[in-house]
Motif scaffolding. Structure first.
Motif, PDB file in Angstrom:
ATOM      1  N   CYS A   1      46.460   0.119  22.320  1.00  0.00           N
ATOM      2  CA  CYS A   1      45.161   0.732  22.617  1.00  0.00           C
ATOM      3  C   CYS A   1      44.097  -0.351  22.754  1.00  0.00           C
ATOM      4  N   PHE A   2      43.052  -0.048  23.501  1.00  0.00           N
ATOM      5  CA  PHE A   2      41.966  -1.002  23.696  1.00  0.00           C
ATOM      6  C   PHE A   2      40.810  -0.749  22.725  1.00  0.00           C
TER       7      PHE A   2
ATOM      8  N   ASP B   1      40.410  -9.092  20.741  1.00  0.00           N
ATOM      9  CA  ASP B   1      41.788  -8.623  20.953  1.00  0.00           C
ATOM     10  C   ASP B   1      41.926  -7.140  20.638  1.00  0.00           C
ATOM     11  N   HIS B   2      40.785  -6.463  20.489  1.00  0.00           N
ATOM     12  CA  HIS B   2      40.727  -5.027  20.209  1.00  0.00           C
ATOM     13  C   HIS B   2      41.184  -4.679  18.795  1.00  0.00           C
TER      14      HIS B   2
ATOM     15  N   GLN C   1      46.447   5.178  22.813  1.00  0.00           N
ATOM     16  CA  GLN C   1      47.393   4.536  23.721  1.00  0.00           C
ATOM     17  C   GLN C   1      47.616   5.360  24.987  1.00  0.00           C
TER      18      GLN C   1
ATOM     19  N   SER D   1      44.587   4.525  27.170  1.00  0.00           N
ATOM     20  CA  SER D   1      44.627   3.118  27.564  1.00  0.00           C
ATOM     21  C   SER D   1      45.748   2.821  28.563  1.00  0.00           C
ATOM     22  N   GLN D   2      46.949   3.311  28.258  1.00  0.00           N
ATOM     23  CA  GLN D   2      48.118   2.913  29.046  1.00  0.00           C
ATOM     24  C   GLN D   2      48.510   3.902  30.141  1.00  0.00           C
TER      25      GLN D   2
ATOM     26  N   GLN E   1      44.355  -0.622  32.192  1.00  0.00           N
ATOM     27  CA  GLN E   1      43.149  -1.366  32.580  1.00  0.00           C
ATOM     28  C   GLN E   1      42.158  -1.420  31.412  1.00  0.00           C
ATOM     29  N   ASP E   2      41.810  -2.607  31.012  1.00  0.00           N
ATOM     30  CA  ASP E   2      40.941  -2.841  29.861  1.00  0.00           C
ATOM     31  C   ASP E   2      39.485  -2.539  30.218  1.00  0.00           C
ATOM     32  N   TRP E   3      38.787  -1.833  29.330  1.00  0.00           N
ATOM     33  CA  TRP E   3      37.370  -1.540  29.574  1.00  0.00           C
ATOM     34  C   TRP E   3      36.513  -2.793  29.545  1.00  0.00           C
ATOM     35  N   ARG E   4      36.983  -3.836  28.871  1.00  0.00           N
ATOM     36  CA  ARG E   4      36.195  -5.073  28.768  1.00  0.00           C
ATOM     37  C   ARG E   4      36.129  -5.822  30.106  1.00  0.00           C
ATOM     38  N   THR E   5      37.212  -5.763  30.861  1.00  0.00           N
ATOM     39  CA  THR E   5      37.301  -6.591  32.067  1.00  0.00           C
ATOM     40  C   THR E   5      36.937  -5.845  33.345  1.00  0.00           C
TER      41      THR E   5
END
Length: 286
Positions: free
Chosen positions: A18-19, A50-51, A77, A80-81, A87-91
């Motif tokens: 999970c993010f 790293d979440h 998860q 997230s997956q 796809q990460d919310w951070r990037t």
């Protein structure tokens, strides 16, 4: 634990996949459970790159007890997956982060329903409604697999209401054998066993005979349930925050979740259903 739940690890939170969505999407207010205010959609200051939580081992000591009792039922998860394909919310763009924050609470509610439906299918007494329960489980799972846009627009309350009808019937069937259901032993409802939605804050229920009771939505905050007989009780939605379950017997209690158990107090003598685990802080004091 029931084979149905044991075989569905996706209904248990897996932070490694999970993010950190619960640390971002959910709001909390400064209180006895949280040391600071945080609005929905804003990352908790303790969330690392790293979440992972930077104070995970010391959450209780640092004033974040609320975090230690939370569980997403695997929604983290899933969103997230699956929903966002890893796809990460951070990037990504800010719109993705906002959408993930909108969708996560929806999927969390659906996964909680999946937990209840799965457990209901593991109750032999509920066999008369197993076909309807399976249909409801399949439909709920289908809803979790919708697009972010569809999930954000979903009327979760309406779906919960439909599922609740089945869960109520399941409860009646499961508790009947213990004398707590509708038309239990002797064809009569056990006296005093319907505590649905009851205000039992701080109640003195030491040694109480509540086998087969309906405690659906009951407020048991700081109640003394030491040594109480809670076998085969319906615990769905019961607020057990700071309730004392020391030496209580919850064998066969159903619709009891890990967050409920985590929020309570207990002892090595507390007997729990196999679907939940004994919290570390019950024995460590942490």
């Amino acid at each position: 634990m029931p084979d149905e739940i044991a075989g569905l690890p996706e209904l248990r939170g897996d932070c490694a996949r999970c993010f950190g969505l619960c640390c971002v999407a959910l709001p909390f207010a400064r209180s006895a459970d949280f040391a600071l205010n945080k609005p929905a959609g804003k990352p908790c200051p303790n969330l690392q790159g790293d979440h992972r939580c930077g104070i995970h081992a010391d959450l209780r000591q640092k004033g974040f007890t609320g975090c230690t009792v939370y569980d997403c039922f695997g929604a983290g998860q899933k969103v997230s997956q699956v929903t966002f394909g890893g796809q990460d919310w951070r990037t990504g763009p800010k719109e993705r982060a906002r959408r993930m924050s909108d969708v996560f609470p929806v999927v969390r509610q659906l996964h909680e329903l999946l937990w209840y439906l799965t457990e209901a299918l593991g109750l032999p007494a509920a066999r008369p409604v197993h076909p309807q329960l399976r249909s409801a489980l399949e439909e709920t799972e289908r809803l979790t697999l919708q697009s972010p846009e569809e999930l954000a627009a979903l009327d979760v309350a309406a779906h919960r209401q439909q599922v609740n009808v089945l869960l109520l019937r399941t409860s009646e069937l499961a508790r009947a054998g213990a004398g707590g259901g509708k038309g239990g032993k002797g064809g009569k409802k056990a006296a005093g066993k319907d505590r649905r939605g009851a205000d039992l804050v701080g109640a003195r229920l030491r040694g109480a005979q509540l086998r087969g009771a309906s405690l659906r939505g009951a407020c048991l905050i700081a109640a003394d349930l030491t040594g109480a007989d809670l076998r085969d009780a319906d615990m769905i939605g019961a607020d057990l925050r700071d309730a004392d379950l020391s030496d209580a017997d919850l064998t066969g209690a159903f619709f009891l979740t890990q967050p409920q158990v985590n929020s309570a107090r207990g002892s090595t003598g507390t007997r729990l259903p196999a679907s939940v685990t004994r919290p570390v802080h019950w024995t460590s004091g942490r």
